[in-house]
Design a protein around this motif. Structure first.
Motif, short mmCIF file in Angstrom:
data_model
loop_
_atom_site.label_atom_id
_atom_site.label_comp_id
_atom_site.label_asym_id
_atom_site.label_seq_id
_atom_site.Cartn_x
_atom_site.Cartn_y
_atom_site.Cartn_z
N HIS A 84 49.46 3.40 6.04
CA HIS A 84 48.03 3.76 6.05
C HIS A 84 47.87 5.27 5.93
N PHE A 85 48.63 6.00 6.74
CA PHE A 85 48.56 7.46 6.75
C PHE A 85 48.90 8.02 5.37
N ALA A 86 50.03 7.57 4.81
CA ALA A 86 50.50 8.10 3.53
C ALA A 86 49.54 7.76 2.39
N ALA A 87 49.04 6.54 2.38
CA ALA A 87 48.14 6.13 1.30
C ALA A 87 46.87 6.98 1.28
N PHE A 88 46.28 7.19 2.44
CA PHE A 88 45.06 8.00 2.49
C PHE A 88 45.35 9.48 2.25
N ALA A 89 46.53 9.94 2.64
CA ALA A 89 46.90 11.33 2.37
C ALA A 89 47.03 11.56 0.87
N VAL A 90 47.68 10.65 0.17
CA VAL A 90 47.83 10.78 -1.29
C VAL A 90 46.48 10.70 -1.97
N MET A 91 45.65 9.75 -1.56
CA MET A 91 44.33 9.60 -2.17
C MET A 91 43.50 10.88 -1.97
N ALA A 92 43.47 11.39 -0.75
CA ALA A 92 42.66 12.57 -0.46
C ALA A 92 43.20 13.80 -1.19
N LEU A 93 44.52 13.95 -1.25
CA LEU A 93 45.12 15.06 -1.98
C LEU A 93 44.71 15.01 -3.45
N LEU A 99 42.29 5.61 -8.69
CA LEU A 99 43.28 4.53 -8.75
C LEU A 99 43.90 4.28 -7.37
N ALA A 100 44.16 5.36 -6.63
CA ALA A 100 44.70 5.20 -5.28
C ALA A 100 43.71 4.45 -4.40
N LEU A 101 42.43 4.78 -4.49
CA LEU A 101 41.42 4.08 -3.70
C LEU A 101 41.37 2.60 -4.09
N ALA A 102 41.42 2.31 -5.38
CA ALA A 102 41.40 0.90 -5.83
C ALA A 102 42.62 0.15 -5.30
N PHE A 103 43.79 0.79 -5.35
CA PHE A 103 45.00 0.15 -4.83
C PHE A 103 44.89 -0.06 -3.33
N ILE A 104 44.39 0.95 -2.61
CA ILE A 104 44.23 0.82 -1.16
C ILE A 104 43.27 -0.32 -0.84
N ALA A 105 42.16 -0.40 -1.55
CA ALA A 105 41.19 -1.48 -1.32
C ALA A 105 41.84 -2.84 -1.60
N PHE A 106 42.62 -2.93 -2.67
CA PHE A 106 43.28 -4.20 -3.00
C PHE A 106 44.23 -4.63 -1.89
N VAL A 107 45.11 -3.73 -1.46
CA VAL A 107 46.09 -4.14 -0.44
C VAL A 107 45.45 -4.31 0.93
N THR A 108 44.34 -3.63 1.17
CA THR A 108 43.65 -3.77 2.45
C THR A 108 42.94 -5.11 2.56
N PHE A 114 36.71 3.54 7.42
CA PHE A 114 36.00 2.64 8.33
C PHE A 114 35.41 1.44 7.59
N SER A 115 34.94 1.64 6.35
CA SER A 115 34.39 0.53 5.57
C SER A 115 35.46 -0.51 5.24
N LEU A 116 36.62 -0.04 4.82
CA LEU A 116 37.70 -0.98 4.48
C LEU A 116 38.16 -1.76 5.72
N GLU A 117 38.22 -1.10 6.85
CA GLU A 117 38.60 -1.82 8.08
C GLU A 117 37.52 -2.83 8.46
N ALA A 118 36.25 -2.46 8.29
CA ALA A 118 35.16 -3.39 8.60
C ALA A 118 35.17 -4.58 7.63
N MET A 119 35.48 -4.34 6.36
CA MET A 119 35.52 -5.43 5.38
C MET A 119 36.66 -6.41 5.67
N GLN A 120 37.70 -5.94 6.36
CA GLN A 120 38.78 -6.86 6.73
C GLN A 120 38.29 -7.93 7.69
N LEU A 121 37.24 -7.64 8.43
CA LEU A 121 36.69 -8.63 9.36
C LEU A 121 36.05 -9.80 8.61
#
Length: 179
Positions: A84-93, A58-67, A115-122
């Protein structure tokens, strides 16, 4: 503070007198409102793993949505780098708690997803993918992985302290058969 609470069931480890780890049943048990240990409020470790799996995805889906959503639809609470830091920390935890034996795979997944999400922003007209954002996301993910591994290590080391010498030598935490 970790301690063996005198009112706790034998062989159990308490955390601040509110939560105990019961190694023999592989579960966490909480106190009820009167301060008694309630066996009906047993939280099996498998439920924690399930929660970690669900929370991680769910965290990954939310991160992808807001990204990838338009910039005006993106919620903003703090500085973007801190988010960015907090979202990925929570997801990874969450993923470490959900998949405790898959740390290397989680590391690869965190790096790939950042890196994929940042590339998809392009590919979106109003967003921009930046290398520094991906690096901050990876750093947050690694911090979350480290925190999760530390939590798992602390709980496992406390389990070892509670076991009797016979249980230490027996496989799977079962007492050695007596002759």
């Amino acid at each position: 503070m970790n301690s063996v609470h005198p009112a706790a069931p034998a062989g159990k480890l308490t955390f601040g007198g509110h939560l105990i780890v019961a190694e023999t049943s592989d579960a966490l048990m909480q106190r009820d409102m009167a301060g008694h240990w309630d066996r009906k409020k047993l939280l099996p470790v498998s439920k924690i793993k399930t929660f970690g799996v669900i929370a991680g995805w769910l965290a990954l889906a939310f991160i992808a949505f807001v990204t990838l959503s338009p910039i005006q639809d993106r919620p903003s609470l703090f500085h973007p780098q801190a988010e960015h830091f907090a979202a990925f920390a929570v997801m990874a935890l969450a993923f470490v708690l959900g998949y405790p034996r898959r740390t290397a795979l989680i590391v690869l997944f965190v790096v790939f997803s950042a890196f994929s999400l940042e590339a998809m922003q392009l590919l979106t007209p109003d967003r921009h993918g930046r290398l520094i954002d991906a690096i901050v996301k990876v750093a947050g993910g690694l911090a979350g992985i480290g925190t999760g591994r530390l939590m798992l290590f602390m709980v496992r080391s406390q389990f070892g302290r509670l076991r009797s010498p016979a249980e230490h030598s027996a496989p799977c935490g079962r007492p050695a058969p007596s002759s």
